[in-house]
Design an enzyme around this catalytic site. Sequence first.
Site, PDB file in Angstrom:
ATOM      1  N   ASP A  18       0.875  -1.171   0.000  1.00 32.37           N
ATOM      2  CA  ASP A  18       0.000   0.000   0.000  1.00 32.37           C
ATOM      3  C   ASP A  18       0.913   1.222   0.000  1.00 32.37           C
ATOM      4  OD1 ASP A  18      -2.424   1.577   0.344  1.00 32.37           O
ATOM      5  OD2 ASP A  18      -1.845   1.845   2.431  1.00 32.37           O
ATOM      6  N   SER A  19       0.329   2.404  -0.197  1.00 35.40           N
ATOM      7  CA  SER A  19       1.133   3.618  -0.096  1.00 35.40           C
ATOM      8  C   SER A  19       1.679   3.797   1.320  1.00 35.40           C
ATOM      9  CB  SER A  19       0.277   4.834  -0.460  1.00 35.40           C
ATOM     10  OG  SER A  19      -0.806   4.935   0.445  1.00 35.40           O
ATOM     11  N   TYR A  50      -0.684   8.339  -2.245  1.00 35.50           N
ATOM     12  CA  TYR A  50      -0.791   8.162  -3.694  1.00 35.50           C
ATOM     13  C   TYR A  50      -2.000   8.911  -4.277  1.00 35.50           C
ATOM     14  CZ  TYR A  50       2.290   3.940  -3.830  1.00 35.50           C
ATOM     15  OH  TYR A  50       3.325   3.050  -3.776  1.00 35.50           O
ATOM     16  N   GLY A  51      -2.990   9.140  -3.426  1.00 34.90           N
ATOM     17  CA  GLY A  51      -4.339   9.465  -3.903  1.00 34.90           C
ATOM     18  C   GLY A  51      -4.511  10.760  -4.645  1.00 34.90           C
ATOM     19  N   CYS A  82      -4.456  -1.502  -1.949  1.00 33.33           N
ATOM     20  CA  CYS A  82      -4.615  -0.066  -2.140  1.00 33.33           C
ATOM     21  C   CYS A  82      -5.570   0.142  -3.321  1.00 33.33           C
ATOM     22  CB  CYS A  82      -3.238   0.525  -2.444  1.00 33.33           C
ATOM     23  SG  CYS A  82      -3.257   2.268  -2.866  1.00 33.33           S
ATOM     24  N   ASN A  83      -6.696   0.789  -3.070  1.00 26.88           N
ATOM     25  CA  ASN A  83      -7.656   1.035  -4.149  1.00 26.88           C
ATOM     26  C   ASN A  83      -7.041   1.917  -5.233  1.00 26.88           C
ATOM     27  OD1 ASN A  83     -10.656   0.264  -3.019  1.00 26.88           O
ATOM     28  ND2 ASN A  83      -9.283   0.844  -1.377  1.00 26.88           N
ATOM     29  N   THR A  84      -6.237   2.886  -4.803  1.00 25.85           N
ATOM     30  CA  THR A  84      -5.648   3.845  -5.747  1.00 25.85           C
ATOM     31  C   THR A  84      -4.702   3.132  -6.703  1.00 25.85           C
ATOM     32  OG1 THR A  84      -5.789   5.477  -3.972  1.00 25.85           O
ATOM     33  CG2 THR A  84      -4.412   6.037  -5.861  1.00 25.85           C
ATOM     34  N   CYS A 196     -11.074   3.313   0.404  1.00 23.61           N
ATOM     35  CA  CYS A 196      -9.619   3.478   0.574  1.00 23.61           C
ATOM     36  C   CYS A 196      -9.253   2.624   1.777  1.00 23.61           C
ATOM     37  CB  CYS A 196      -9.280   4.940   0.825  1.00 23.61           C
ATOM     38  SG  CYS A 196      -7.587   5.234   1.402  1.00 23.61           S
ATOM     39  N   THR A 197      -8.180   1.872   1.662  1.00 24.64           N
ATOM     40  CA  THR A 197      -7.865   0.919   2.736  1.00 24.64           C
ATOM     41  C   THR A 197      -7.413   1.603   4.026  1.00 24.64           C
ATOM     42  OG1 THR A 197      -5.640   0.626   1.787  1.00 24.64           O
ATOM     43  CG2 THR A 197      -7.341  -0.982   1.162  1.00 24.64           C
ATOM     44  N   HIS A 198      -7.144   2.903   3.965  1.00 25.38           N
ATOM     45  CA  HIS A 198      -6.837   3.628   5.206  1.00 25.38           C
ATOM     46  C   HIS A 198      -8.092   3.847   6.068  1.00 25.38           C
ATOM     47  CE1 HIS A 198      -3.035   4.666   3.237  1.00 25.38           C
ATOM     48  NE2 HIS A 198      -2.623   5.272   4.330  1.00 25.38           N
TER      49      HIS A 198
HETATM   50  N1  DGL Z   1      -4.770   3.234   0.941  1.00 30.22           N
HETATM   51  C1  DGL Z   1      -4.856   3.678  -0.386  1.00 30.22           C
HETATM   52  C2  DGL Z   1      -6.165   3.376  -1.060  1.00 30.22           C
HETATM   53  O1  DGL Z   1      -6.767   2.370  -0.745  1.00 30.22           O
HETATM   54  C3  DGL Z   1      -4.150   4.925  -0.818  1.00 30.22           C
HETATM   55  C4  DGL Z   1      -4.299   6.158  -0.030  1.00 30.22           C
HETATM   56  C5  DGL Z   1      -3.339   7.202  -0.518  1.00 30.22           C
HETATM   57  O2  DGL Z   1      -2.138   6.925  -0.513  1.00 30.22           O
HETATM   58  O3  DGL Z   1      -3.794   8.288  -0.904  1.00 30.22           O
HETATM   59  O4  DGL Z   1      -6.592   4.073  -1.935  1.00 30.22           O
END
Ligand code: DGL
Length: 282
Positions: A18-19, A50-51, A82-84, A196-198
């Site tokens: 993930d990021s 990353y987003g 990570c969805n992004t 988003c996984t966060h």
């Molecule tokens: N956790 C990530 C996601 O699922 C990325 C969040 C990020 O880095 O902006 O999109």
Amino acid sequence: MTPAGHLTNADRPIGVFDSGVGGLSVLNALREELPHERFVYFADTAHAPYGERGDAYVGERSGTIARYLLETHRIKALVVACNTATAAAIHRVRADHPMLPVIGVEPALKPAVALSRTGHIAVMATRVTVESRKFETLRASLAAQASFHIVPCDGLAGAIERSDLPAIASLCQKYTADAGVYGSDAGQIDTLVLGCTHYPFIADELRRHTGETVRFIDTGLPVAQQTRRLLGQAGQLALEGDGAVLLLSSAAPESLDAAASRWLALSAGPASLARTAIAATV
Ligand code: DGL
């Protein structure tokens, strides 16, 4: 297990990246579902979030990390937690490594449609995710079945990375309000997709604004189940491994370490199996 350096296919670890710390929410589900597997978790902390970056940047980082995990850690499967990165780059990772099972995550719109009674669904995700072609195709395929209230949550993953509690609180208030009104009456949002996984880590804060009845949906469990299915089909499930986790970060590892002690459900195995995060230059 055979002597070090001669791991059988099933003994090799599963790579997860993930990021930053968000993918730990997926790793939790993976450890529950696959207790004998070994995992190498890579947090690209030096390049997070990353987003709000472009596809090219996220694609380049995803390619570099996938190569590193394969060459240095000999992973047998890769979970893009990570969805992004999934939206921007999973097609490239799959094309580069056709023999490697690669599992991605995407906002759980379909399960949300199945659960929602009002047909009004909020989706919180990063800007790269919601502006991606992949997401647009998914949303369009379900547009006749529900109204999606889509909120690009600039800055939220970054605030979670930094554990910046005041910023998390004010962004949660703003973004939940941007989506609309919550409740179970006609026209109200009754389901919130954590895209988003966060975000599973701030579910309590989000709930303060949505109320108790709104359903939250994340993708940890289905991703873990899909990983089990793919490894099973390939005859690569570990049946008696120790469940060890190696935590790696592309920046100083303290924030990953702190997040892992706070959020990784170590009760799924002896705490000593989760090693202290170490820095990896990738
Ligand atoms: N956790 C990530 C996601 O699922 C990325 C969040 C990020 O880095 O902006 O999109």
